[in-house]
Scaffold this motif. Structure first.
Motif, PDB file in Angstrom:
ATOM      1  N   ALA A  21       1.398  -5.629 -11.165  1.00 47.64           N
ATOM      2  CA  ALA A  21       0.898  -6.687 -12.053  1.00 47.64           C
ATOM      3  C   ALA A  21       1.969  -7.173 -13.022  1.00 47.64           C
ATOM      4  N   ASN A  22       2.915  -6.288 -13.385  1.00 52.06           N
ATOM      5  CA  ASN A  22       3.986  -6.670 -14.310  1.00 52.06           C
ATOM      6  C   ASN A  22       5.179  -7.305 -13.591  1.00 52.06           C
ATOM      7  N   SER A  23       5.027  -7.619 -12.312  1.00 52.05           N
ATOM      8  CA  SER A  23       6.035  -8.253 -11.455  1.00 52.05           C
ATOM      9  C   SER A  23       7.172  -7.323 -11.023  1.00 52.05           C
ATOM     10  N   GLN A  24       7.081  -6.036 -11.348  1.00 50.30           N
ATOM     11  CA  GLN A  24       8.089  -5.078 -10.895  1.00 50.30           C
ATOM     12  C   GLN A  24       7.873  -4.782  -9.419  1.00 50.30           C
ATOM     13  N   ILE A  25       8.961  -4.751  -8.658  1.00 49.92           N
ATOM     14  CA  ILE A  25       8.871  -4.446  -7.235  1.00 49.92           C
ATOM     15  C   ILE A  25       8.562  -2.962  -7.066  1.00 49.92           C
ATOM     16  N   ILE A  26       7.531  -2.669  -6.269  1.00 46.39           N
ATOM     17  CA  ILE A  26       7.147  -1.277  -6.023  1.00 46.39           C
ATOM     18  C   ILE A  26       7.367  -0.872  -4.567  1.00 46.39           C
ATOM     19  N   GLY A  27       7.690  -1.816  -3.723  1.00 48.16           N
ATOM     20  CA  GLY A  27       7.982  -1.492  -2.329  1.00 48.16           C
ATOM     21  C   GLY A  27       8.536  -2.682  -1.589  1.00 48.16           C
ATOM     22  N   GLN A  28       9.286  -2.391  -0.524  1.00 52.99           N
ATOM     23  CA  GLN A  28       9.878  -3.443   0.297  1.00 52.99           C
ATOM     24  C   GLN A  28       9.656  -3.116   1.768  1.00 52.99           C
ATOM     25  N   SER A  29       9.478  -4.159   2.550  1.00 48.88           N
ATOM     26  CA  SER A  29       9.282  -3.990   3.985  1.00 48.88           C
ATOM     27  C   SER A  29      10.624  -3.907   4.712  1.00 48.88           C
ATOM     28  N   GLN A  30      10.522  -3.692   5.994  1.00 49.78           N
ATOM     29  CA  GLN A  30      11.680  -3.823   6.875  1.00 49.78           C
ATOM     30  C   GLN A  30      11.957  -5.313   7.082  1.00 49.78           C
ATOM     31  N   MET A  31      13.008  -5.634   7.800  1.00 47.14           N
ATOM     32  CA  MET A  31      13.277  -7.015   8.197  1.00 47.14           C
ATOM     33  C   MET A  31      12.489  -7.280   9.478  1.00 47.14           C
ATOM     34  N   TYR A  32      11.891  -8.447   9.569  1.00 48.95           N
ATOM     35  CA  TYR A  32      11.068  -8.798  10.720  1.00 48.95           C
ATOM     36  C   TYR A  32      11.748  -9.869  11.561  1.00 48.95           C
ATOM     37  N   SER A  33      11.307  -9.972  12.800  1.00 49.18           N
ATOM     38  CA  SER A  33      11.880 -10.950  13.735  1.00 49.18           C
ATOM     39  C   SER A  33      11.278 -12.333  13.552  1.00 49.18           C
ATOM     40  N   SER A  34      10.098 -12.399  12.906  1.00 50.96           N
ATOM     41  CA  SER A  34       9.439 -13.692  12.711  1.00 50.96           C
ATOM     42  C   SER A  34       8.507 -13.623  11.512  1.00 50.96           C
ATOM     43  N   ALA A  35       8.123 -14.792  11.022  1.00 51.34           N
ATOM     44  CA  ALA A  35       7.175 -14.855   9.912  1.00 51.34           C
ATOM     45  C   ALA A  35       5.830 -14.275  10.338  1.00 51.34           C
ATOM     46  N   SER A  36       5.448 -14.491  11.577  1.00 52.91           N
ATOM     47  CA  SER A  36       4.190 -13.947  12.092  1.00 52.91           C
ATOM     48  C   SER A  36       4.212 -12.416  12.078  1.00 52.91           C
ATOM     49  N   ALA A  37       5.312 -11.824  12.502  1.00 57.06           N
ATOM     50  CA  ALA A  37       5.439 -10.360  12.486  1.00 57.06           C
ATOM     51  C   ALA A  37       5.384  -9.836  11.056  1.00 57.06           C
ATOM     52  N   MET A  38       6.002 -10.565  10.121  1.00 64.18           N
ATOM     53  CA  MET A  38       5.954 -10.176   8.714  1.00 64.18           C
ATOM     54  C   MET A  38       4.510 -10.209   8.203  1.00 64.18           C
ATOM     55  N   GLU A  39       3.756 -11.224   8.552  1.00 62.46           N
ATOM     56  CA  GLU A  39       2.359 -11.314   8.118  1.00 62.46           C
ATOM     57  C   GLU A  39       1.540 -10.140   8.672  1.00 62.46           C
ATOM     58  N   HIS A  40       1.835  -9.716   9.889  1.00 66.01           N
ATOM     59  CA  HIS A  40       1.159  -8.539  10.445  1.00 66.01           C
ATOM     60  C   HIS A  40       1.529  -7.295   9.640  1.00 66.01           C
ATOM     61  N   GLY A  41       2.786  -7.218   9.190  1.00 70.47           N
ATOM     62  CA  GLY A  41       3.211  -6.108   8.340  1.00 70.47           C
ATOM     63  C   GLY A  41       2.443  -6.085   7.035  1.00 70.47           C
ATOM     64  N   ILE A  42       2.264  -7.240   6.430  1.00 69.15           N
ATOM     65  CA  ILE A  42       1.490  -7.335   5.180  1.00 69.15           C
ATOM     66  C   ILE A  42       0.048  -6.896   5.427  1.00 69.15           C
ATOM     67  N   GLU A  43      -0.535  -7.350   6.534  1.00 68.13           N
ATOM     68  CA  GLU A  43      -1.907  -6.959   6.865  1.00 68.13           C
ATOM     69  C   GLU A  43      -2.015  -5.442   7.003  1.00 68.13           C
ATOM     70  N   SER A  44      -0.998  -4.827   7.591  1.00 67.47           N
ATOM     71  CA  SER A  44      -1.006  -3.373   7.768  1.00 67.47           C
ATOM     72  C   SER A  44      -0.924  -2.654   6.426  1.00 67.47           C
ATOM     73  N   VAL A  45      -0.077  -3.140   5.510  1.00 66.71           N
ATOM     74  CA  VAL A  45       0.007  -2.526   4.180  1.00 66.71           C
ATOM     75  C   VAL A  45      -1.313  -2.721   3.435  1.00 66.71           C
ATOM     76  N   MET A  46      -1.907  -3.900   3.559  1.00 66.90           N
ATOM     77  CA  MET A  46      -3.190  -4.152   2.896  1.00 66.90           C
ATOM     78  C   MET A  46      -4.275  -3.206   3.415  1.00 66.90           C
ATOM     79  N   ALA A  47      -4.250  -2.925   4.718  1.00 69.36           N
ATOM     80  CA  ALA A  47      -5.260  -2.061   5.323  1.00 69.36           C
ATOM     81  C   ALA A  47      -5.019  -0.581   5.023  1.00 69.36           C
ATOM     82  N   ASN A  48      -3.753  -0.159   5.033  1.00 70.98           N
ATOM     83  CA  ASN A  48      -3.426   1.258   4.908  1.00 70.98           C
ATOM     84  C   ASN A  48      -3.080   1.700   3.488  1.00 70.98           C
ATOM     85  N   GLY A  49      -2.678   0.762   2.640  1.00 68.93           N
ATOM     86  CA  GLY A  49      -2.214   1.121   1.305  1.00 68.93           C
ATOM     87  C   GLY A  49      -3.235   1.726   0.366  1.00 68.93           C
ATOM     88  N   PRO A  50      -4.451   1.203   0.319  1.00 68.97           N
ATOM     89  CA  PRO A  50      -5.388   1.683  -0.706  1.00 68.97           C
ATOM     90  C   PRO A  50      -5.796   3.147  -0.621  1.00 68.97           C
TER      91      PRO A  50
END
Length: 112
Positions: A73-102
């Protein structure tokens, strides 16, 4: 065993965690923390912020590959992903963090 947060020692007596998906692939890597307690607080911050799409900053590396960072919430970075081959693959990565993170458990690989 996965999904899970894997907490481990890092260089120079620091600690780092990786959030791993069900297939064991790392989907988010933390910064290096100076204490184990601070790393555990980082995991709690990911748990709180990972479900919120507005906490993801979608970026592009110098070579053009997409990746994302997760911010608190304070805009501090708390994690970073790997590099992806496409924007679509990156969005799948975000979906996975959203599903598994909590609520993924922590596997503590540090030595007490």
């Amino acid at each position: 065993m996965y999904p899970a947060y894997v907490l481990a020692g890092a260089a120079h007596e620091h600690f780092r965690f990786n959030l791993k998906a069900g297939n064991g692939q790392t989907i988010l890597t933390s910064e290096a923390y100076s204490s184990k307690a601070a790393a555990k607080l980082g995991i709690e911050s990911v748990r709180v912020n990972s479900a919120l799409d507005e906490r993801y900053d979608r970026r592009e590396a110098k070579d053009g590959r997409p990746y994302f960072v997760l911010k608190a919430a304070n805009s501090q970075i708390i994690g970073q992903s790997q590099m992806y081959s496409s924007a679509s693959a990156m969005e799948h990565g975000i979906e996975s963090v959203m599903a598994n993170g909590p609520d993924s458990p922590v596997i503590d690989q540090t030595v007490e």
